[in-house]
Write a protein that holds these residues in place. Structure first.
Motif, PDB file in Angstrom:
ATOM      1  N   GLN A 198       0.816  -1.210   0.000  1.00  0.00           N
ATOM      2  CA  GLN A 198       0.000   0.000   0.000  1.00  0.00           C
ATOM      3  C   GLN A 198       0.850   1.261   0.000  1.00  0.00           C
ATOM      4  O   GLN A 198       1.974   1.274   0.499  1.00  0.00           O
ATOM      5  N   SER A 199       0.280   2.310  -0.555  1.00  0.00           N
ATOM      6  CA  SER A 199       0.817   3.658  -0.439  1.00  0.00           C
ATOM      7  C   SER A 199      -0.368   4.598  -0.538  1.00  0.00           C
ATOM      8  O   SER A 199      -1.054   4.631  -1.565  1.00  0.00           O
ATOM      9  N   ASP A 200      -0.637   5.316   0.560  1.00  0.00           N
ATOM     10  CA  ASP A 200      -1.823   6.161   0.636  1.00  0.00           C
ATOM     11  C   ASP A 200      -3.049   5.309   0.302  1.00  0.00           C
ATOM     12  O   ASP A 200      -3.243   4.252   0.890  1.00  0.00           O
ATOM     13  N   SER A 201      -3.847   5.704  -0.676  1.00  0.00           N
ATOM     14  CA  SER A 201      -5.064   4.956  -1.016  1.00  0.00           C
ATOM     15  C   SER A 201      -4.828   3.922  -2.111  1.00  0.00           C
ATOM     16  O   SER A 201      -5.760   3.273  -2.574  1.00  0.00           O
ATOM     17  N   LEU A 202      -3.566   3.762  -2.529  1.00  0.00           N
ATOM     18  CA  LEU A 202      -3.216   2.771  -3.555  1.00  0.00           C
ATOM     19  C   LEU A 202      -2.962   1.432  -2.870  1.00  0.00           C
ATOM     20  O   LEU A 202      -2.190   1.350  -1.916  1.00  0.00           O
ATOM     21  N   GLU A 203      -3.598   0.384  -3.347  1.00  0.00           N
ATOM     22  CA  GLU A 203      -3.444  -0.947  -2.754  1.00  0.00           C
ATOM     23  C   GLU A 203      -3.196  -1.982  -3.846  1.00  0.00           C
ATOM     24  O   GLU A 203      -3.919  -2.030  -4.842  1.00  0.00           O
ATOM     25  N   LEU A 204      -2.168  -2.790  -3.635  1.00  0.00           N
ATOM     26  CA  LEU A 204      -1.807  -3.837  -4.592  1.00  0.00           C
ATOM     27  C   LEU A 204      -1.870  -5.184  -3.891  1.00  0.00           C
ATOM     28  O   LEU A 204      -1.237  -5.388  -2.862  1.00  0.00           O
ATOM     29  N   GLN A 205      -2.655  -6.106  -4.442  1.00  0.00           N
ATOM     30  CA  GLN A 205      -2.806  -7.460  -3.915  1.00  0.00           C
ATOM     31  C   GLN A 205      -1.899  -8.398  -4.703  1.00  0.00           C
ATOM     32  O   GLN A 205      -2.086  -8.593  -5.896  1.00  0.00           O
ATOM     33  N   MET A 206      -0.890  -8.968  -4.025  1.00  0.00           N
ATOM     34  CA  MET A 206       0.080  -9.801  -4.715  1.00  0.00           C
ATOM     35  C   MET A 206      -0.546 -11.090  -5.252  1.00  0.00           C
ATOM     36  O   MET A 206      -0.268 -11.504  -6.374  1.00  0.00           O
ATOM     37  N   LYS A 207      -1.365 -11.754  -4.463  1.00  0.00           N
ATOM     38  CA  LYS A 207      -1.885 -13.063  -4.860  1.00  0.00           C
ATOM     39  C   LYS A 207      -2.862 -12.970  -6.023  1.00  0.00           C
ATOM     40  O   LYS A 207      -2.822 -13.788  -6.946  1.00  0.00           O
ATOM     41  N   SER A 208      -3.737 -11.987  -5.990  1.00  0.00           N
ATOM     42  CA  SER A 208      -4.708 -11.841  -7.081  1.00  0.00           C
ATOM     43  C   SER A 208      -4.190 -10.942  -8.191  1.00  0.00           C
ATOM     44  O   SER A 208      -4.822 -10.824  -9.234  1.00  0.00           O
ATOM     45  N   ARG A 209      -3.035 -10.309  -7.960  1.00  0.00           N
ATOM     46  CA  ARG A 209      -2.432  -9.375  -8.923  1.00  0.00           C
ATOM     47  C   ARG A 209      -3.444  -8.298  -9.339  1.00  0.00           C
ATOM     48  O   ARG A 209      -3.608  -7.995 -10.517  1.00  0.00           O
ATOM     49  N   SER A 210      -4.101  -7.731  -8.337  1.00  0.00           N
ATOM     50  CA  SER A 210      -5.070  -6.669  -8.579  1.00  0.00           C
ATOM     51  C   SER A 210      -4.608  -5.390  -7.907  1.00  0.00           C
ATOM     52  O   SER A 210      -3.883  -5.413  -6.907  1.00  0.00           O
ATOM     53  N   VAL A 211      -5.023  -4.260  -8.462  1.00  0.00           N
ATOM     54  CA  VAL A 211      -4.624  -2.952  -7.958  1.00  0.00           C
ATOM     55  C   VAL A 211      -5.855  -2.061  -7.870  1.00  0.00           C
ATOM     56  O   VAL A 211      -6.704  -2.043  -8.776  1.00  0.00           O
ATOM     57  N   THR A 212      -5.959  -1.311  -6.773  1.00  0.00           N
ATOM     58  CA  THR A 212      -7.037  -0.339  -6.621  1.00  0.00           C
ATOM     59  C   THR A 212      -6.471   0.953  -6.051  1.00  0.00           C
ATOM     60  O   THR A 212      -5.438   0.957  -5.390  1.00  0.00           O
ATOM     61  N   ARG A 243       5.763   6.385 -17.236  1.00  0.00           N
ATOM     62  CA  ARG A 243       4.724   7.267 -17.778  1.00  0.00           C
ATOM     63  C   ARG A 243       3.378   6.544 -17.847  1.00  0.00           C
ATOM     64  O   ARG A 243       2.325   7.122 -17.504  1.00  0.00           O
ATOM     65  N   TYR A 244       3.395   5.274 -18.274  1.00  0.00           N
ATOM     66  CA  TYR A 244       2.155   4.497 -18.288  1.00  0.00           C
ATOM     67  C   TYR A 244       1.549   4.416 -16.894  1.00  0.00           C
ATOM     68  O   TYR A 244       0.332   4.590 -16.716  1.00  0.00           O
ATOM     69  N   LEU A 245       2.399   4.116 -15.889  1.00  0.00           N
ATOM     70  CA  LEU A 245       1.903   3.982 -14.514  1.00  0.00           C
ATOM     71  C   LEU A 245       1.325   5.297 -13.998  1.00  0.00           C
ATOM     72  O   LEU A 245       0.284   5.306 -13.340  1.00  0.00           O
ATOM     73  N   ARG A 246       1.996   6.389 -14.287  1.00  0.00           N
ATOM     74  CA  ARG A 246       1.497   7.693 -13.835  1.00  0.00           C
ATOM     75  C   ARG A 246       0.087   7.951 -14.366  1.00  0.00           C
ATOM     76  O   ARG A 246      -0.773   8.465 -13.647  1.00  0.00           O
ATOM     77  N   GLN A 247      -0.124   7.613 -15.631  1.00  0.00           N
ATOM     78  CA  GLN A 247      -1.442   7.818 -16.230  1.00  0.00           C
ATOM     79  C   GLN A 247      -2.514   7.000 -15.517  1.00  0.00           C
ATOM     80  O   GLN A 247      -3.671   7.406 -15.444  1.00  0.00           O
ATOM     81  N   LYS A 248      -2.113   5.852 -14.975  1.00  0.00           N
ATOM     82  CA  LYS A 248      -3.096   4.942 -14.390  1.00  0.00           C
ATOM     83  C   LYS A 248      -3.279   5.102 -12.886  1.00  0.00           C
ATOM     84  O   LYS A 248      -4.387   4.922 -12.376  1.00  0.00           O
ATOM     85  N   ILE A 249      -2.200   5.441 -12.156  1.00  0.00           N
ATOM     86  CA  ILE A 249      -2.337   5.484 -10.698  1.00  0.00           C
ATOM     87  C   ILE A 249      -2.380   6.903 -10.131  1.00  0.00           C
ATOM     88  O   ILE A 249      -2.847   7.090  -8.997  1.00  0.00           O
ATOM     89  N   ASP A 250      -1.897   7.908 -10.884  1.00  0.00           N
ATOM     90  CA  ASP A 250      -1.822   9.263 -10.353  1.00  0.00           C
ATOM     91  C   ASP A 250      -2.740  10.263 -11.040  1.00  0.00           C
ATOM     92  O   ASP A 250      -3.114  11.268 -10.438  1.00  0.00           O
ATOM     93  N   LYS A 251      -3.095  10.016 -12.296  1.00  0.00           N
ATOM     94  CA  LYS A 251      -3.888  10.985 -13.041  1.00  0.00           C
ATOM     95  C   LYS A 251      -5.250  11.196 -12.368  1.00  0.00           C
ATOM     96  O   LYS A 251      -5.954  10.247 -12.064  1.00  0.00           O
ATOM     97  N   GLY A 252      -5.565  12.453 -12.121  1.00  0.00           N
ATOM     98  CA  GLY A 252      -6.842  12.785 -11.511  1.00  0.00           C
ATOM     99  C   GLY A 252      -6.810  12.842  -9.992  1.00  0.00           C
ATOM    100  O   GLY A 252      -7.814  13.187  -9.360  1.00  0.00           O
ATOM    101  N   TYR A 253      -5.650  12.515  -9.392  1.00  0.00           N
ATOM    102  CA  TYR A 253      -5.516  12.552  -7.937  1.00  0.00           C
ATOM    103  C   TYR A 253      -4.585  13.697  -7.528  1.00  0.00           C
ATOM    104  O   TYR A 253      -3.512  13.861  -8.127  1.00  0.00           O
ATOM    105  N   LEU A 313      -2.877  13.847  -4.858  1.00  0.00           N
ATOM    106  CA  LEU A 313      -1.715  13.248  -4.213  1.00  0.00           C
ATOM    107  C   LEU A 313      -0.969  12.392  -5.227  1.00  0.00           C
ATOM    108  O   LEU A 313      -1.429  11.309  -5.609  1.00  0.00           O
ATOM    109  N   LYS A 314       0.166  12.881  -5.715  1.00  0.00           N
ATOM    110  CA  LYS A 314       0.956  12.165  -6.709  1.00  0.00           C
ATOM    111  C   LYS A 314       1.954  11.261  -5.999  1.00  0.00           C
ATOM    112  O   LYS A 314       2.809  11.733  -5.257  1.00  0.00           O
ATOM    113  N   LEU A 315       1.835   9.954  -6.223  1.00  0.00           N
ATOM    114  CA  LEU A 315       2.655   8.984  -5.506  1.00  0.00           C
ATOM    115  C   LEU A 315       3.968   8.666  -6.205  1.00  0.00           C
ATOM    116  O   LEU A 315       4.965   8.374  -5.566  1.00  0.00           O
ATOM    117  N   LEU A 316       3.973   8.707  -7.519  1.00  0.00           N
ATOM    118  CA  LEU A 316       5.147   8.315  -8.297  1.00  0.00           C
ATOM    119  C   LEU A 316       5.995   9.540  -8.606  1.00  0.00           C
ATOM    120  O   LEU A 316       5.558  10.452  -9.309  1.00  0.00           O
TER     121      LEU A 316
END
Length: 233
Positions: A133-147, A200-210, A212-215
């Motif tokens: 986790q980082s702030d409201s970003l959560e990554l599940q290793m077993k299911s390989r899902s991200v929210t 750049r791909y990750l920024r578009q997906k995890i930071d755009k519109g927030y 709080l910029k994590l990357l």
């Protein structure tokens, strides 16, 4: 026990790999053609897939395409004699996590397997957390899902691996060279700016519109994932 599915039509190579993998403590099942391998991959649970490209019935790339289309997220290492850059790029574009060309040193392949299992949280001895986790970003290793904020984020296998790596090193500066070696493999052949492109791909997906910029980019050093207050930096 870690379960590995080997899809390889060459009997000599397959037997050698089965012996080496068994010696390392992995449970290995082999399929001799793409159609059989696809069915096994879809119908059973696997921790990792070793996949040749030139296979009878269905090519390795078609097997991989159908697996990803079906939502299968197990890590995949392509093991093939096709070593041209377009072949590697095609493998990654279809959802491969790593790419090893024949002939290869078994020690290198085993190291890549261990690295990928640790990176994806499949290594029982890795001792790593199953949720990152980082702030409201959560990554599940077993299911390989991200929210983020509870909203699902769709990532490619390589984007997921990169994000997991950065989360595991949250607060640390990761150089491009470190990322290339640990996420792509030290002998990756491709565009030299591949790390910057995927950041750049990750920024578009995890930071755009927030707000709080994590990357973060650390000028002259590399990248880091951190929780930064809005308006800072």
């Amino acid at each position: 026990m870690t379960r590995i599915l080997l899809i390889e039509d060459d009997d000599l190579i397959a037997r050698a790999l089965e012996l080496e993998l068994g010696h390392e403590g992995y449970e290995t099942t082999r399929a001799k053609d793409g159609r059989e391998g696809l069915q096994l991959a879809l119908n059973e649970s696997w921790d990792l897939l070793l996949l040749d490209i030139l296979l009878p019935e269905l090519s390795g790339l078609e097997v991989l395409r159908r697996l990803r289309q079906a939502g299968q997220t197990m890590p995949v290492i392509m093991v093939t004699g096709r070593d041209e850059v377009p072949d590697r790029v095609s493998g990654f574009n279809h959802g491969a996590n790593d790419y090893v060309t024949k002939p290869f040193a078994i020690e290198e392949l085993l190291a890549r397997i261990r690295n990928l299992l640790q990176l994806t949280g499949k290594d029982e001895d890795s001792g790593g957390p199953s949720v990152l986790q980082s702030d409201s970003l959560e990554l599940q290793m077993k299911s390989r899902s991200v929210t983020r904020d509870g909203k699902p984020i769709e990532l490619t296998p390589k984007e997921f691996d990169l994000l997991a790596y950065l989360l595991k090193h949250k607060g640390e500066v990761c150089t491009r060279e470190q990322i290339m070696e640990d996420v792509w493999g030290y002998d990756f052949v491709g565009e030299t700016n591949v790390v910057d492109v995927y950041i750049r791909y990750l920024r578009q997906k995890i930071d755009k519109g927030y707000p709080l910029k994590l990357l973060q980019t650390v000028r002259g050093a590399g990248y880091m994932l951190r929780e930064e207050a809005p308006g800072d930096g």
